[in-house]
Design a protein around this motif. Sequence first.
Motif, PDB file in Angstrom:
ATOM      1  N   ASP A  27      24.764  49.659 -27.447  1.00 54.33           N
ATOM      2  CA  ASP A  27      25.433  48.953 -26.361  1.00 54.33           C
ATOM      3  C   ASP A  27      25.594  47.492 -26.777  1.00 54.33           C
ATOM      4  O   ASP A  27      24.595  46.804 -27.021  1.00 54.33           O
ATOM      5  N   PRO A  28      26.834  46.965 -26.870  1.00 53.15           N
ATOM      6  CA  PRO A  28      27.023  45.605 -27.367  1.00 53.15           C
ATOM      7  C   PRO A  28      26.487  44.524 -26.433  1.00 53.15           C
ATOM      8  O   PRO A  28      26.273  43.384 -26.864  1.00 53.15           O
ATOM      9  N   GLU A  29      26.262  44.853 -25.175  1.00 53.69           N
ATOM     10  CA  GLU A  29      25.765  43.855 -24.232  1.00 53.69           C
ATOM     11  C   GLU A  29      24.242  43.754 -24.260  1.00 53.69           C
ATOM     12  O   GLU A  29      23.673  42.685 -24.041  1.00 53.69           O
ATOM     13  N   THR A  30      23.564  44.861 -24.528  1.00 52.71           N
ATOM     14  CA  THR A  30      22.095  44.868 -24.485  1.00 52.71           C
ATOM     15  C   THR A  30      21.437  44.994 -25.855  1.00 52.71           C
ATOM     16  O   THR A  30      20.261  44.663 -26.013  1.00 52.71           O
ATOM     17  N   GLY A  31      22.191  45.497 -26.853  1.00 53.97           N
ATOM     18  CA  GLY A  31      21.599  45.732 -28.158  1.00 53.97           C
ATOM     19  C   GLY A  31      20.749  46.990 -28.224  1.00 53.97           C
ATOM     20  O   GLY A  31      20.050  47.221 -29.211  1.00 53.97           O
ATOM     21  N   ILE A  32      20.808  47.823 -27.190  1.00 53.94           N
ATOM     22  CA  ILE A  32      19.988  49.038 -27.119  1.00 53.94           C
ATOM     23  C   ILE A  32      20.763  50.228 -27.683  1.00 53.94           C
ATOM     24  O   ILE A  32      21.952  50.406 -27.399  1.00 53.94           O
ATOM     25  N   ILE A  33      20.089  51.046 -28.495  1.00 54.89           N
ATOM     26  CA  ILE A  33      20.681  52.285 -29.001  1.00 54.89           C
ATOM     27  C   ILE A  33      20.741  53.295 -27.863  1.00 54.89           C
ATOM     28  O   ILE A  33      19.715  53.678 -27.297  1.00 54.89           O
ATOM     29  N   GLN A  55      20.136  38.650 -43.916  1.00 52.60           N
ATOM     30  CA  GLN A  55      20.967  39.487 -44.768  1.00 52.60           C
ATOM     31  C   GLN A  55      21.997  40.185 -43.873  1.00 52.60           C
ATOM     32  O   GLN A  55      21.826  41.332 -43.477  1.00 52.60           O
ATOM     33  N   VAL A  56      23.080  39.457 -43.542  1.00 50.71           N
ATOM     34  CA  VAL A  56      24.116  40.045 -42.679  1.00 50.71           C
ATOM     35  C   VAL A  56      24.822  41.168 -43.433  1.00 50.71           C
ATOM     36  O   VAL A  56      25.059  41.069 -44.638  1.00 50.71           O
ATOM     37  N   GLU A  57      25.154  42.228 -42.713  1.00 50.98           N
ATOM     38  CA  GLU A  57      25.700  43.418 -43.371  1.00 50.98           C
ATOM     39  C   GLU A  57      26.925  43.999 -42.686  1.00 50.98           C
ATOM     40  O   GLU A  57      27.715  44.686 -43.322  1.00 50.98           O
ATOM     41  N   GLY A  58      27.099  43.775 -41.384  1.00 50.32           N
ATOM     42  CA  GLY A  58      28.196  44.424 -40.673  1.00 50.32           C
ATOM     43  C   GLY A  58      28.945  43.481 -39.772  1.00 50.32           C
ATOM     44  O   GLY A  58      28.353  42.575 -39.169  1.00 50.32           O
ATOM     45  N   VAL A  59      30.267  43.690 -39.656  1.00 53.40           N
ATOM     46  CA  VAL A  59      31.104  42.889 -38.764  1.00 53.40           C
ATOM     47  C   VAL A  59      32.204  43.773 -38.200  1.00 53.40           C
ATOM     48  O   VAL A  59      32.712  44.669 -38.888  1.00 53.40           O
ATOM     49  N   VAL A  60      32.572  43.533 -36.925  1.00 58.89           N
ATOM     50  CA  VAL A  60      33.621  44.322 -36.294  1.00 58.89           C
ATOM     51  C   VAL A  60      34.260  43.482 -35.191  1.00 58.89           C
ATOM     52  O   VAL A  60      33.604  42.638 -34.567  1.00 58.89           O
ATOM     53  N   PHE A  61      35.546  43.705 -34.961  1.00 54.14           N
ATOM     54  CA  PHE A  61      36.245  43.050 -33.859  1.00 54.14           C
ATOM     55  C   PHE A  61      35.958  43.796 -32.556  1.00 54.14           C
ATOM     56  O   PHE A  61      36.087  45.022 -32.481  1.00 54.14           O
ATOM     57  N   LEU A  62      35.609  43.050 -31.510  1.00 57.75           N
ATOM     58  CA  LEU A  62      35.508  43.585 -30.158  1.00 57.75           C
ATOM     59  C   LEU A  62      36.777  43.295 -29.368  1.00 57.75           C
ATOM     60  O   LEU A  62      37.114  44.020 -28.430  1.00 57.75           O
ATOM     61  N   SER A  63      37.462  42.212 -29.730  1.00 56.14           N
ATOM     62  CA  SER A  63      38.749  41.836 -29.159  1.00 56.14           C
ATOM     63  C   SER A  63      39.437  40.934 -30.182  1.00 56.14           C
ATOM     64  O   SER A  63      38.912  40.731 -31.288  1.00 56.14           O
ATOM     65  N   ASP A  64      40.580  40.364 -29.834  1.00 62.66           N
ATOM     66  CA  ASP A  64      41.286  39.495 -30.773  1.00 62.66           C
ATOM     67  C   ASP A  64      40.468  38.263 -31.155  1.00 62.66           C
ATOM     68  O   ASP A  64      40.653  37.705 -32.235  1.00 62.66           O
ATOM     69  N   SER A  65      39.577  37.836 -30.272  1.00 64.05           N
ATOM     70  CA  SER A  65      38.851  36.583 -30.509  1.00 64.05           C
ATOM     71  C   SER A  65      37.339  36.729 -30.498  1.00 64.05           C
ATOM     72  O   SER A  65      36.608  35.739 -30.612  1.00 64.05           O
ATOM     73  N   LYS A  66      36.835  37.949 -30.388  1.00 66.46           N
ATOM     74  CA  LYS A  66      35.386  38.155 -30.332  1.00 66.46           C
ATOM     75  C   LYS A  66      34.970  39.199 -31.353  1.00 66.46           C
ATOM     76  O   LYS A  66      35.603  40.252 -31.476  1.00 66.46           O
ATOM     77  N   ILE A  67      33.910  38.903 -32.089  1.00 66.17           N
ATOM     78  CA  ILE A  67      33.390  39.838 -33.088  1.00 66.17           C
ATOM     79  C   ILE A  67      31.902  40.077 -32.845  1.00 66.17           C
ATOM     80  O   ILE A  67      31.226  39.300 -32.163  1.00 66.17           O
ATOM     81  N   ALA A  68      31.409  41.162 -33.423  1.00 66.07           N
ATOM     82  CA  ALA A  68      29.978  41.436 -33.467  1.00 66.07           C
ATOM     83  C   ALA A  68      29.547  41.430 -34.928  1.00 66.07           C
ATOM     84  O   ALA A  68      30.272  41.910 -35.806  1.00 66.07           O
ATOM     85  N   VAL A  69      28.361  40.879 -35.185  1.00 70.15           N
ATOM     86  CA  VAL A  69      27.804  40.789 -36.534  1.00 70.15           C
ATOM     87  C   VAL A  69      26.350  41.252 -36.481  1.00 70.15           C
ATOM     88  O   VAL A  69      25.629  40.928 -35.525  1.00 70.15           O
ATOM     89  N   THR A  70      25.922  42.006 -37.476  1.00 71.96           N
ATOM     90  CA  THR A  70      24.521  42.418 -37.542  1.00 71.96           C
ATOM     91  C   THR A  70      23.903  42.026 -38.879  1.00 71.96           C
ATOM     92  O   THR A  70      24.597  41.904 -39.889  1.00 71.96           O
ATOM     93  N   ASN A  71      22.606  41.854 -38.865  1.00 71.47           N
ATOM     94  CA  ASN A  71      21.848  41.699 -40.113  1.00 71.47           C
ATOM     95  C   ASN A  71      20.802  42.803 -40.181  1.00 71.47           C
ATOM     96  O   ASN A  71      20.341  43.316 -39.154  1.00 71.47           O
ATOM     97  N   GLU A  72      20.451  43.165 -41.393  1.00 73.43           N
ATOM     98  CA  GLU A  72      19.423  44.186 -41.564  1.00 73.43           C
ATOM     99  C   GLU A  72      18.058  43.526 -41.741  1.00 73.43           C
ATOM    100  O   GLU A  72      17.954  42.332 -42.000  1.00 73.43           O
ATOM    101  N   ARG A  73      17.014  44.327 -41.605  1.00 72.84           N
ATOM    102  CA  ARG A  73      15.662  43.803 -41.800  1.00 72.84           C
ATOM    103  C   ARG A  73      15.479  43.374 -43.250  1.00 72.84           C
ATOM    104  O   ARG A  73      15.912  44.059 -44.175  1.00 72.84           O
TER     105      ARG A  73
END
Length: 247
Positions: A23-29, A206-224
């Motif tokens: 869930d992109p709002e809570t970070g919960i699987i 160690q950032v690993e992933g990126v994705v567009f949520l809208s034209d101006s908003k992205i999500a980025v993750t880092n791994e442990r």
Amino acid sequence: MIYWNKLLWTHNDDNSNQLFGIDPETGIITERKTIQDLKVTDWEDIQHDQKYLYIGDFGNNFKGNRTDLKIFKVSKSNNKIDTIKFSYPKQADFSRQKQNTTDFDCEAMIVTDSMIYLFSKEWKSKNVTLYKIPNKKGKYEVQKVSTYPIKGLITGAAIDAKKEKIILCGYSPTLEPFLVQIKEFEKDNFLSGTIQKVKMNQRFLQVEGVVFLSDSKIAVTNERFENFMIKSQPQLFLIDLDTFFVK
């Protein structure tokens, strides 16, 4: 990462065959998806379109000598898997290399109807090279498009819905994460565009992933990441591009 059915789908950076819906709002699987017949060596980026998931099993940093680089094209309707195999035209030496020293590594891709584009992770040169291969089952030698001196290690890629803007994520050799915005490129020579690189104002991620949520908003993750001095846990960042990058 991909954004699909209002969830961020990602995976562990290893040989598991399970996807996790966050869930992109809570970070919960909140969901899990297992692709039963998928046998992975070192998968990295994941992309999708209306019909398929694309899973890049092309991580090559450990020994630098893989001869089984591939992208799995998985049907969303029935999990049927087609395999797109590839090699690098200039890689002639397949002897075992020291870990994290090869320029024939890749962790980032974007997908169009006809082509798949790879962004290299070049441990020696710290450049990024753009390659392309057809988006269909087969075995190919990648075609080089262009190279850019990014001065870092590229780990993820995303393109917006209008196909006008690309975001790359990566980090420096000292784990300083950054984002790269590319605009105004010529056709599919994405590295020909206006390129802006900005640090994330974080350290040891160690950032690993990126994705567009809208034209101006992205999500980025880092791994442990852990060693004898540094420990950083997995995190999810939501970033407004209009404030992050200078116009």
